[in-house]
Motif scaffolding. Structure first.
Motif, mmCIF file in Angstrom:
data_model
loop_
_atom_site.group_PDB
_atom_site.id
_atom_site.type_symbol
_atom_site.label_atom_id
_atom_site.label_comp_id
_atom_site.label_asym_id
_atom_site.label_seq_id
_atom_site.Cartn_x
_atom_site.Cartn_y
_atom_site.Cartn_z
ATOM 1 N N ARG A 1 3.189 -5.099 7.583
ATOM 2 C CA ARG A 1 4.189 -4.094 7.220
ATOM 3 C C ARG A 1 3.940 -3.583 5.797
ATOM 4 O O ARG A 1 3.588 -4.352 4.910
ATOM 5 N N THR A 2 4.127 -2.299 5.610
ATOM 6 C CA THR A 2 3.945 -1.680 4.298
ATOM 7 C C THR A 2 5.279 -1.699 3.566
ATOM 8 O O THR A 2 6.305 -1.312 4.125
ATOM 9 N N CYS A 3 5.249 -2.160 2.307
ATOM 10 C CA CYS A 3 6.503 -2.468 1.600
ATOM 11 C C CYS A 3 6.615 -1.785 0.248
ATOM 12 O O CYS A 3 5.625 -1.426 -0.391
ATOM 13 N N VAL A 4 7.858 -1.679 -0.184
ATOM 14 C CA VAL A 4 8.224 -1.368 -1.565
ATOM 15 C C VAL A 4 8.901 -2.610 -2.122
ATOM 16 O O VAL A 4 9.714 -3.237 -1.436
ATOM 17 N N LEU A 5 8.579 -3.005 -3.354
ATOM 18 C CA LEU A 5 9.243 -4.123 -4.036
ATOM 19 C C LEU A 5 9.734 -3.644 -5.388
ATOM 20 O O LEU A 5 8.974 -3.034 -6.150
ATOM 21 N N ILE A 6 11.008 -3.893 -5.685
ATOM 22 C CA ILE A 6 11.573 -3.578 -7.004
ATOM 23 C C ILE A 6 12.183 -4.860 -7.548
ATOM 24 O O ILE A 6 13.081 -5.439 -6.941
ATOM 25 N N GLY A 7 11.678 -5.320 -8.718
ATOM 26 C CA GLY A 7 12.190 -6.572 -9.260
ATOM 27 C C GLY A 7 11.978 -6.709 -10.750
ATOM 28 O O GLY A 7 11.535 -5.780 -11.430
ATOM 29 N N THR A 8 12.274 -7.886 -11.249
ATOM 30 C CA THR A 8 12.244 -8.159 -12.684
ATOM 31 C C THR A 8 10.849 -8.019 -13.268
ATOM 32 O O THR A 8 10.672 -7.472 -14.361
ATOM 33 N N ALA B 1 3.701 0.282 -1.799
ATOM 34 C CA ALA B 1 2.623 0.274 -0.801
ATOM 35 C C ALA B 1 1.340 -0.319 -1.381
ATOM 36 O O ALA B 1 0.249 0.220 -1.200
ATOM 37 N N GLY B 2 1.475 -1.438 -2.096
ATOM 38 C CA GLY B 2 0.310 -2.122 -2.637
ATOM 39 C C GLY B 2 -0.010 -1.780 -4.084
ATOM 40 O O GLY B 2 -0.718 -2.540 -4.757
ATOM 41 N N GLU B 3 0.494 -0.661 -4.594
ATOM 42 C CA GLU B 3 0.262 -0.307 -5.998
ATOM 43 C C GLU B 3 1.235 -1.085 -6.875
ATOM 44 O O GLU B 3 2.440 -1.115 -6.613
#
Length: 487
Positions: free
Chosen positions: A126-133, A139-141
């Motif tokens: 699955r292609t994801c977005v992650l927003i965190g500390t 998408a991998g960037e």
């Protein structure tokens, strides 16, 4: 582009900004009052930069725009942050509706849990977005994260970029500040995760009950329905309280000593590896991770329950956990050739310090070495936790080195004195050095082969915030330099 109805007629805008310095021609400028600043003071600057429309939560500012800039469309709104979220969503094409969002909140464990969940989802294709500390992933960037939870406009921009890149999943940390300030207004959460609650941020929230109430907003829904599934740590006292308020059919409980749907049994660990059998509603699976410590057993359980709620199989979850990389600044081991283990960790509360030192004690049994703990307390933050952190460090360590950790506007030695009072309640030797670089050198040089040196508090951070200045500073780089110097 979106057409917005404002006084003076509809207007087509091509972007949204809440910072006048970032306004470009064609933007809607949302002027809102915050805790420490008032965006209404910068309406003139936004207009000068080319804003076509202004939304404001100040009637005085609204009337002024109508009178002095009749060519500018203006709208008066009751809630500035809600207006920012709704306008940004409209202009950007509602990207949040095209992603399945999993959100984690809690005092400790949010970052690691979010990293683990993203890794599990990615390992299943699955292609994801992650927003965190620590980082933002699109998408991998990989990008740096300026805040744990950005303003809604910035979150939605990241979501939109992710959708364009083919993302179908989003994982983010939701801080108590962001939940209370409604920076996450209107985000539909599929899976909400509660890790734990211990004392932190009382300089902002005032009491633990207020702090808890801010966290629970995730599970009530902030301008959106409650999460489809709540994943809750029922070994935590506040987590148990939260679980009692949620319909069991919409919840997955997890724990080690409790009776949750996701449980860990037969836990085995050593430096660089944790193994356990995970019990789930659909059977058991053997789990292995390069993350170490009981705290990471909880993080793995939380991420696993969330991944299962997102439709992953137990086999996919176990494979994703096994493939996970080191989370920056979370029990990050600095390479050493002299038999001393040096660890950098973000632990900055008394509870997190106890967990960190407890893990070091478990690992140190093999070498019969000592635990040396370096820590400091942040300035302009909750002062009541300073002696508690000192006591936690003193109770678990063989030697404590007390230093600075982002003193901000406060005098470093005044902060240190408050933390030192807690260390003095124990009989542990304590060395004081306000210069953090020198203190790291003292801690590492005091170690012998077999010892573990814990550099706590800053973790992944790359700067030190002083009175009137922010300077580059990296615990990992400083420790590596000391180790290289002493050979």
């Amino acid at each position: 582009m979106a057409t917005l109805a404002c006084a003076g007629g509809p207007v087509e805008v091509t972007g949204v900004a809440y910072d006048s310095r970032r306004v470009v021609r064609g933007d809607l400028f949302v002027a809102m009052r915050g805790g420490s600043s008032d965006g209404n003071r910068y309406i003139e600057a936004a207009v000068a930069h080319g804003a076509l429309a202004v939304m404001t939560d100040s009637r005085e500012a609204y009337e002024k725009v109508r009178q002095e800039h009749p060519e500018i469309a203006a709208a008066l709104v009751e809630h500035g942050r809600r207006a920012l979220a709704e306008a940004s969503s409209a202009v950007m094409g509602h990207p949040q509706r095209k992603l399945a969002l999993s959100a984690a909140t809690g005092t400790n464990g949010k970052t690691t849990t979010a990293f683990l969940l993203e890794e599990m989802l990615r390992s299943a294709g699955r292609t994801c977005v992650l927003i965190g500390t620590i980082e933002t992933h699109v998408a991998g960037e990989v990008r740096e994260s300026p805040h744990t939870t950005p303003e809604s406009r910035d979150v939605l921009e990241i979501f939109a970029e992710g959708v364009t890149a083919g993302a179908t999943e989003a994982v983010m940390e939701m801080s108590s500040h962001a939940l209370e300030q409604e920076r996450v207004w209107g985000l539909p959460v599929e899976v909400g995760i509660f890790t734990n609650l211990t004392q932190d941020h009382l300089d902002y929230h005032g009491t633990m009950e207020n702090y808890f109430a801010a966290k629970t907003r995730l599970f009530e829904g902030v301008g959106a329905p409650p999460p489809r599934v709540a994943v809750v740590n029922v070994d935590d006292a506040f987590g148990a309280r939260l679980a009692a308020s949620i319909d069991r059919s919409q919840m997955l409980r997890y724990g080690v000593v409790g009776s949750g749907e996701f449980r860990a049994e037969d836990v085995r660990m050593r430096a660089g590896e944790t193994r356990f059998r995970m019990m789930t509603p659909v059977g058991a699976v053997e789990m292995r991770s390069s993350l170490t410590g009981h705290v990471n057993v909880y993080n793995l359980l939380a991420a696993s329950a969330a991944a299962w709620a997102r439709g992953m199989s137990l086999e996919q979850i176990a494979a994703g956990a096994a493939s996970g990389a080191q989370v920056p600044g979370r029990f990050e081991v600095v390479p050493s050739k002299n038999g001393v283990t040096v660890v950098v960790d973000y632990a900055h509360t008394d509870d997190a310090l106890r967990n960190l030192i407890s893990l070091a004690r478990e690992l140190e049994k093999e070498s019969s070495g000592r635990v040396i703990t370096l820590f400091g307390c942040g300035g302009d933050r909750d002062r009541t936790k300073r002696p508690k952190m000192g006591r936690a460090a003193g109770e678990g360590s063989d030697l404590v080195v007390l230093t600075s950790d982002n003193p901000r506007s406060e005098e470093p030695m005044a902060i240190i004195a408050e933390a030192l009072a807690g260390v003095k309640e124990t009989e542990t030797e304590c060395l004081v050095e306000p210069d953090r670089a020198k203190a790291i050198g003292i801690a590492i040089r005091a170690a012998r082969s077999g010892d573990i040196v814990l550099l706590a508090g800053k973790g992944h951070e790359k700067v030190q915030v002083l009175k009137g200045a922010t300077v580059p500073f990296d615990d990992v780089a400083v420790a590596a330099g000391v180790l290289k110097e002493i050979g």
